[in-house]
Write a protein that holds these residues in place. Sequence first.
Motif, PDB file in Angstrom:
ATOM      1  N   ASN A   1      28.531  40.864  40.932  1.00 44.83           N
ATOM      2  CA  ASN A   1      29.003  42.152  40.409  1.00 44.83           C
ATOM      3  C   ASN A   1      27.820  42.902  39.813  1.00 44.83           C
ATOM      4  OD1 ASN A   1      30.184  44.285  39.074  1.00 44.83           O
ATOM      5  ND2 ASN A   1      31.375  43.035  37.649  1.00 44.83           N
ATOM      6  N   GLY A   2      27.317  43.872  40.565  1.00 48.42           N
ATOM      7  CA  GLY A   2      26.198  44.680  40.098  1.00 48.42           C
ATOM      8  C   GLY A   2      26.693  45.945  39.449  1.00 48.42           C
ATOM      9  N   SER A   3      26.961  45.915  38.155  1.00 43.56           N
ATOM     10  CA  SER A   3      27.389  47.076  37.391  1.00 43.56           C
ATOM     11  C   SER A   3      28.606  47.763  38.019  1.00 43.56           C
ATOM     12  CB  SER A   3      26.236  48.083  37.278  1.00 43.56           C
ATOM     13  OG  SER A   3      26.576  49.154  36.433  1.00 43.56           O
ATOM     14  N   GLY A   4      29.537  46.934  38.528  1.00 50.18           N
ATOM     15  CA  GLY A   4      30.752  47.478  39.116  1.00 50.18           C
ATOM     16  C   GLY A   4      30.759  47.497  40.618  1.00 50.18           C
ATOM     17  N   ASP A   5      29.612  47.222  41.257  1.00 50.54           N
ATOM     18  CA  ASP A   5      29.571  47.053  42.709  1.00 50.54           C
ATOM     19  C   ASP A   5      29.764  45.568  42.981  1.00 50.54           C
ATOM     20  OD1 ASP A   5      28.771  49.681  42.503  1.00 50.54           O
ATOM     21  OD2 ASP A   5      27.259  49.526  44.071  1.00 50.54           O
ATOM     22  N   MET A   6      30.969  45.189  43.401  1.00 52.64           N
ATOM     23  CA  MET A   6      31.311  43.774  43.513  1.00 52.64           C
ATOM     24  C   MET A   6      31.414  43.326  44.956  1.00 52.64           C
ATOM     25  SD  MET A   6      34.332  43.286  40.730  1.00 52.64           S
ATOM     26  CE  MET A   6      34.316  44.145  39.152  1.00 52.64           C
ATOM     27  N   SER A   7      30.730  42.230  45.272  1.00 48.92           N
ATOM     28  CA  SER A   7      30.940  41.512  46.523  1.00 48.92           C
ATOM     29  C   SER A   7      31.531  40.156  46.176  1.00 48.92           C
ATOM     30  CB  SER A   7      29.623  41.322  47.288  1.00 48.92           C
ATOM     31  OG  SER A   7      29.322  42.438  48.085  1.00 48.92           O
ATOM     32  N   THR A   8      32.647  39.831  46.798  1.00 49.34           N
ATOM     33  CA  THR A   8      33.303  38.560  46.521  1.00 49.34           C
ATOM     34  C   THR A   8      33.487  37.793  47.824  1.00 49.34           C
ATOM     35  OG1 THR A   8      35.585  39.306  46.850  1.00 49.34           O
ATOM     36  CG2 THR A   8      34.601  39.732  44.700  1.00 49.34           C
ATOM     37  N   TRP A   9      33.648  36.503  47.701  1.00 48.36           N
ATOM     38  CA  TRP A   9      33.956  35.689  48.872  1.00 48.36           C
ATOM     39  C   TRP A   9      34.705  34.442  48.411  1.00 48.36           C
ATOM     40  CZ3 TRP A   9      29.424  35.831  46.322  1.00 48.36           C
ATOM     41  CH2 TRP A   9      28.760  34.644  46.040  1.00 48.36           C
ATOM     42  N   GLY A  10      35.505  33.883  49.311  1.00 48.71           N
ATOM     43  CA  GLY A  10      36.243  32.674  49.014  1.00 48.71           C
ATOM     44  C   GLY A  10      37.346  32.879  47.994  1.00 48.71           C
ATOM     45  N   LYS A  11      37.738  31.772  47.379  1.00 41.36           N
ATOM     46  CA  LYS A  11      38.818  31.788  46.404  1.00 41.36           C
ATOM     47  C   LYS A  11      38.395  31.073  45.122  1.00 41.36           C
ATOM     48  CE  LYS A  11      42.531  31.775  49.883  1.00 41.36           C
ATOM     49  NZ  LYS A  11      43.270  32.975  49.457  1.00 41.36           N
ATOM     50  N   GLN A  12      39.214  31.230  44.083  1.00 46.13           N
ATOM     51  CA  GLN A  12      38.957  30.553  42.822  1.00 46.13           C
ATOM     52  C   GLN A  12      39.185  29.052  42.988  1.00 46.13           C
ATOM     53  OE1 GLN A  12      40.217  32.604  39.214  1.00 46.13           O
ATOM     54  NE2 GLN A  12      41.126  34.227  40.464  1.00 46.13           N
ATOM     55  N   PRO A  13      38.672  28.238  42.058  1.00 47.51           N
ATOM     56  CA  PRO A  13      38.808  26.783  42.196  1.00 47.51           C
ATOM     57  C   PRO A  13      40.244  26.299  42.354  1.00 47.51           C
ATOM     58  CG  PRO A  13      37.184  27.278  40.531  1.00 47.51           C
ATOM     59  CD  PRO A  13      37.804  28.595  40.917  1.00 47.51           C
ATOM     60  N   ASP A  14      41.212  27.039  41.794  1.00 45.67           N
ATOM     61  CA  ASP A  14      42.616  26.609  41.914  1.00 45.67           C
ATOM     62  C   ASP A  14      43.265  27.087  43.206  1.00 45.67           C
ATOM     63  OD1 ASP A  14      42.927  29.292  41.465  1.00 45.67           O
ATOM     64  OD2 ASP A  14      44.381  29.094  39.835  1.00 45.67           O
ATOM     65  N   GLY A  15      42.475  27.731  44.083  1.00 42.70           N
ATOM     66  CA  GLY A  15      42.995  28.169  45.369  1.00 42.70           C
ATOM     67  C   GLY A  15      43.545  29.577  45.390  1.00 42.70           C
ATOM     68  N   SER A  16      43.583  30.246  44.240  1.00 47.26           N
ATOM     69  CA  SER A  16      44.109  31.611  44.194  1.00 47.26           C
ATOM     70  C   SER A  16      43.024  32.621  44.558  1.00 47.26           C
ATOM     71  CB  SER A  16      44.646  31.927  42.791  1.00 47.26           C
ATOM     72  OG  SER A  16      43.611  31.842  41.837  1.00 47.26           O
ATOM     73  N   ASP A  17      43.470  33.818  44.989  1.00 44.20           N
ATOM     74  CA  ASP A  17      42.527  34.887  45.306  1.00 44.20           C
ATOM     75  C   ASP A  17      41.836  35.375  44.038  1.00 44.20           C
ATOM     76  OD1 ASP A  17      43.083  35.126  48.097  1.00 44.20           O
ATOM     77  OD2 ASP A  17      44.918  36.225  47.622  1.00 44.20           O
ATOM     78  N   TRP A  18      40.588  35.854  44.203  1.00 45.47           N
ATOM     79  CA  TRP A  18      40.009  36.674  43.149  1.00 45.47           C
ATOM     80  C   TRP A  18      40.893  37.913  43.007  1.00 45.47           C
ATOM     81  CZ3 TRP A  18      36.553  33.853  40.843  1.00 45.47           C
ATOM     82  CH2 TRP A  18      35.702  33.029  41.564  1.00 45.47           C
ATOM     83  N   ALA A  19      41.026  38.415  41.812  1.00 42.13           N
ATOM     84  CA  ALA A  19      41.900  39.572  41.608  1.00 42.13           C
ATOM     85  C   ALA A  19      41.213  40.591  40.715  1.00 42.13           C
ATOM     86  CB  ALA A  19      43.221  39.147  40.974  1.00 42.13           C
ATOM     87  N   ILE A  20      41.510  41.861  40.981  1.00 42.68           N
ATOM     88  CA  ILE A  20      40.936  42.969  40.223  1.00 42.68           C
ATOM     89  C   ILE A  20      42.049  43.687  39.480  1.00 42.68           C
ATOM     90  CG2 ILE A  20      39.889  45.257  40.449  1.00 42.68           C
ATOM     91  CD1 ILE A  20      37.875  43.163  40.771  1.00 42.68           C
TER      92      ILE A  20
END
Length: 328
Positions: free
Chosen positions: A193-212
Amino acid sequence: MKQVFLLILILSGFDATSQVLRKRTAKLMGSRFDITIVANDSLAAERNIDTVIAEVTRIENLISDWKADSQISLVNRNAGISPVKVDPEVFALTERALHFSKITNGAFDISFAAMDRIWKFDGSMTEMPSPEAIKKSVEKVGYQNIELDREHSTIFLKRKGMKIGFGALGEGYAADRCRDMMLSKGIKAGIVNGSGDMSTWGKQPDGSDWAIGITNPLRKDTVFAVVPLRQGAVVTSGNYEKFVVFNGKRYAHIINPSTGYPATGVSSVTVFGPSAETANGFSTSLMVLGKEAGLKLISKFPQYSYILITDEGQIFSSRNLDLKKYSL
């Protein structure tokens, strides 16, 4: 510049995969970077965060227009004098930025760095700049005067005093680049997350999606929607905190590079899609273009979706983003 109205929601549920999540904050590219890595153990996570920081620093040293020894600074010093040979990576980024300048008809312009900073959003302005001063402030801005030579990998700014700069677009590029690097190393999940420019990949350790969590810029203490990140990147541009009001009209800190006047009418734009670099270009451009022209532009790119909030608090979202489904 961006104002960020996003909240990364990291859950702490049951860890079914024995993976760990580590997060670190660093100042890079003159901004705050938040780096989150999910790995098999803490040491691996921390080492990969070190790798991300090193990569962002490498990119900054190439493209920063504030560092005197960067390739972009050399290009700017030779404006109106001669073409400058740059690395293929810098050339390709400039080429993409120039393409964005063209498709937005200058609402996004990489030569914006040459604009005179006559607008002040720190409370010190007591009256609008004159039309003459505003016109003069952008006389050295103009992507049409940038000449690229792909065969020789050179950039030439035709007019003396011109400058190019990547600003937040560079942060988006760095975030994308680090995501791809981590994936190539076998790191299956994380966020850059570069000052609000976010690149995400994969899922959280518990298997859930990253969420905004997305807040209304007119009511910043309230999250009105939580959107899962399944497309990879998200960027927000907004004007809530930095603006001036003259004769009852609000002028945002995001300036139209073509006219020199601040953007009006749109309070914030959030863009989702596969690339943080491209999403940043869209979020900035939609702020400048306004609702009608901006939404007409982004509708041509179905890989990207948006949430746009007007100065009056009206909320618009793309058809491929079911906002009602994610509203609280």
